[in-house]
Design a protein around this motif. Structure first.
Motif, short mmCIF file in Angstrom:
data_model
loop_
_atom_site.label_atom_id
_atom_site.label_comp_id
_atom_site.label_asym_id
_atom_site.label_seq_id
_atom_site.Cartn_x
_atom_site.Cartn_y
_atom_site.Cartn_z
N PRO A 7 11.07 -0.95 -9.95
CA PRO A 7 9.76 -1.84 -10.55
C PRO A 7 9.36 -2.16 -9.05
N ALA A 8 9.73 -2.27 -8.03
CA ALA A 8 9.08 -2.14 -6.59
C ALA A 8 8.24 -0.96 -6.75
N ASP A 9 8.93 -0.26 -6.49
CA ASP A 9 8.00 0.85 -6.55
C ASP A 9 6.43 1.48 -7.38
N MET A 10 6.72 0.89 -8.49
CA MET A 10 5.48 0.87 -9.59
C MET A 10 4.31 -0.53 -9.24
N ALA A 11 4.71 -1.61 -8.52
CA ALA A 11 4.18 -1.94 -7.61
C ALA A 11 3.26 -1.82 -7.05
N GLN A 12 4.21 -1.27 -5.93
CA GLN A 12 3.25 -0.26 -5.13
C GLN A 12 1.74 0.92 -5.01
N ALA A 13 2.21 1.24 -6.32
CA ALA A 13 1.58 2.24 -6.98
C ALA A 13 0.55 1.47 -7.68
N GLY A 14 1.16 0.54 -7.94
CA GLY A 14 -0.20 -0.10 -8.57
C GLY A 14 -1.74 -1.08 -7.72
N ARG A 15 -0.65 -1.62 -6.62
CA ARG A 15 -1.54 -1.47 -6.08
C ARG A 15 -2.36 -0.79 -4.86
N ALA A 16 -1.62 0.31 -4.29
CA ALA A 16 -2.65 1.51 -4.12
C ALA A 16 -3.50 2.19 -5.20
N ILE A 17 -3.69 2.28 -6.96
CA ILE A 17 -4.10 2.13 -7.33
C ILE A 17 -5.32 1.19 -7.62
N ALA A 18 -5.41 -0.51 -7.92
CA ALA A 18 -6.22 -1.06 -7.00
C ALA A 18 -6.86 -1.09 -5.62
N GLY A 19 -6.00 -0.51 -4.80
CA GLY A 19 -6.85 -0.15 -3.50
C GLY A 19 -7.79 0.83 -3.30
N ALA A 20 -7.88 1.71 -4.22
CA ALA A 20 -8.58 3.29 -4.03
C ALA A 20 -10.01 2.78 -4.97
N LYS A 21 -9.27 2.02 -6.39
CA LYS A 21 -10.93 1.35 -7.16
C LYS A 21 -12.01 0.52 -6.26
N SER A 22 -11.04 -0.14 -5.57
CA SER A 22 -11.72 -1.34 -5.06
C SER A 22 -12.42 -0.53 -3.41
N ALA A 23 -12.31 0.40 -3.36
CA ALA A 23 -12.57 1.40 -2.01
C ALA A 23 -13.75 2.08 -2.75
N GLY A 24 -13.78 2.17 -3.86
CA GLY A 24 -15.22 2.67 -4.52
C GLY A 24 -14.40 4.24 -4.75
N ALA A 25 -13.19 3.89 -5.19
CA ALA A 25 -12.56 5.56 -5.82
C ALA A 25 -13.61 5.75 -7.53
N SER A 26 -14.60 6.69 -7.67
CA SER A 26 -14.80 6.97 -8.49
C SER A 26 -13.85 7.16 -9.66
N LEU A 27 -12.88 8.06 -9.29
CA LEU A 27 -11.48 8.27 -10.23
C LEU A 27 -10.70 8.69 -9.40
N VAL A 28 -9.54 7.87 -9.95
CA VAL A 28 -7.76 7.65 -9.33
C VAL A 28 -7.05 9.08 -9.80
#
Length: 76
Positions: A2-23
């Protein structure tokens, strides 16, 4: 984990909020079904969770064979 999945979720959200058009999330693993041509259920479950967390595509590597492509919520 669960901690790894939460970290991955934060990384995905961070990439999206930074303007990534494709993650794209790339997973490397060596824990495979006895039949290496079959994608293991755990990998399908993890991949679907990553798509649900906002990833546009999940790519796995590690098994020394080509495995199939599947889609979840319209994303590979």
């Amino acid at each position: 984990d669960p901690a790894d999945m939460a970290q991955a979720g934060r990384a995905i959200a961070g990439a999206k909020s930074a303007g990534a058009s494709l993650v794209v999330v790339c997973l490397h693993a060596h824990h495979w079904d006895p039949d290496w041509t079959v994608t293991p259920a755990w990998l399908t479950e993890v991949s679907r969770s990553l798509i649900d967390a906002g990833a546009d595509m999940v790519v796995g590597h590690g098994a020394p064979v080509l495995q199939g492509v599947s889609f979840h919520a319209g994303k590979p």
